[in-house]
Design an enzyme around this catalytic site. Structure first.
Site: not given
Length: 270
Positions: A49, A71, A98, A100-101, A103-104, A107, A157, A218, A249
């Protein structure tokens, strides 16, 4: 003096797609077998991240591909494109793309093919995109010798029951997760993203081979103050049935990230 030469025969059989497979089979030495030494589990997927390539590479330089997967999410991929992703793959890392597709079907299918061409290890899509979208994705990568794992996103989440109610779903998050996970499995996906709280019921419902990717991990649940709501420790999540643990993190901001990875791996293989 005995003849110590080994004889080999060519062993052929068909795989589950009807293609011939071959291997050399030693017919004389009983010490040579097809059994593999069990590999050590490395369940952590480190969420990179970061906002830019420089910070990402500076962190990754200290990681070992043998200890974890990595990731890349929307922010970093939007900032750096596929060049950084391919660079990390070339360094030996298994990469979870990651994005997160949602769509149609055509695609999403084409996007999954591009990910497969890149050598991506895992790619995800929203299961709420429906059966036709997920089946198209599975069909698009079916012909690849090494195809990416296709993972369905169920309920984020960060969402609680009140959040689902606001979008018209008067249902408990766990019930919605199970509903979407069953749809994902029957549509040809390899697994789903779910919170650790849902891992145990999903494992019971969907079997041992279905991949469960769990964010919201965590090291200190009591001290958590970020935007993840349905969380567990690594040991709790693994015991519940999670396959992979997404950790951002707790690893990237640790004083010694490698020590954190080694400890989670120790717990996973205890």
């Amino acid at each position: 003096m005995p003849d110590l030469r080994f004889e080999f025969t060519l062993y052929c059989k068909k795989d589950d797609k009807g293609r011939l497979k071959t291997r050399n089979e030693n017919t004389m030495n009983p010490l040579i077998t097809d059994f593999q030494t069990p590999q050590q589990r490395t369940p952590v997927i480190v969420a990179l991240d970061f906002a830019n390539e420089k910070d990402t590479l500076g962190f990754v330089r200290n990681l070992d591909p043998a200890l974890c997967q990595i990731k890349i999410g929307k922010e970093l991929f939007t900032a750096t494109g596929r060049n950084l992703a391919e660079s990390l793959i070339n360094q030996g890392f298994k990469l979870f793309l990651d994005l997160k597709y949602h769509d149609i079907p055509h695609t999403v299918a084409q996007a999954c093919k591009v990910a497969a061409d890149m050598g991506v290890w895992m790619v995800d899509m929203h299961a709420s995109g429906g059966r036709r979208m997920m089946e198209a994705a599975a069909e698009a990568v079916a012909g690849y010798q090494t195809k990416p794992l296709l993972i369905g996103v169920t309920v984020l989440t960060s969402m609680e029951q009140s959040d689902l109610a606001e979008i018209g779903l008067n249902i408990a998050p766990e019930e919605q997760v199970i509903r979407l996970a069953k749809l994902a499995q029957s549509s040809g996906l390899d697994g789903v993203v779910c919170s650790a709280q849902e891992a145990a019921p999903l494992r019971r419902e969907l079997g041992q081979d279905f991949v469960l990717v769990t964010p919201g991990i965590r090291l200190d649940v009591a001290g958590n103050n970020d935007d993840q709501r349905r969380i567990m420790t690594p040991a709790e999540a693994l015991a519940a049935g999670s396959t992979y643990l997404v950790m951002g993190r707790p690893v990237t901001q640790a004083a010694d990230p490698v020590a954190v990875l080694r400890e989670v791996n120790r717990v996973a293989n205890a």
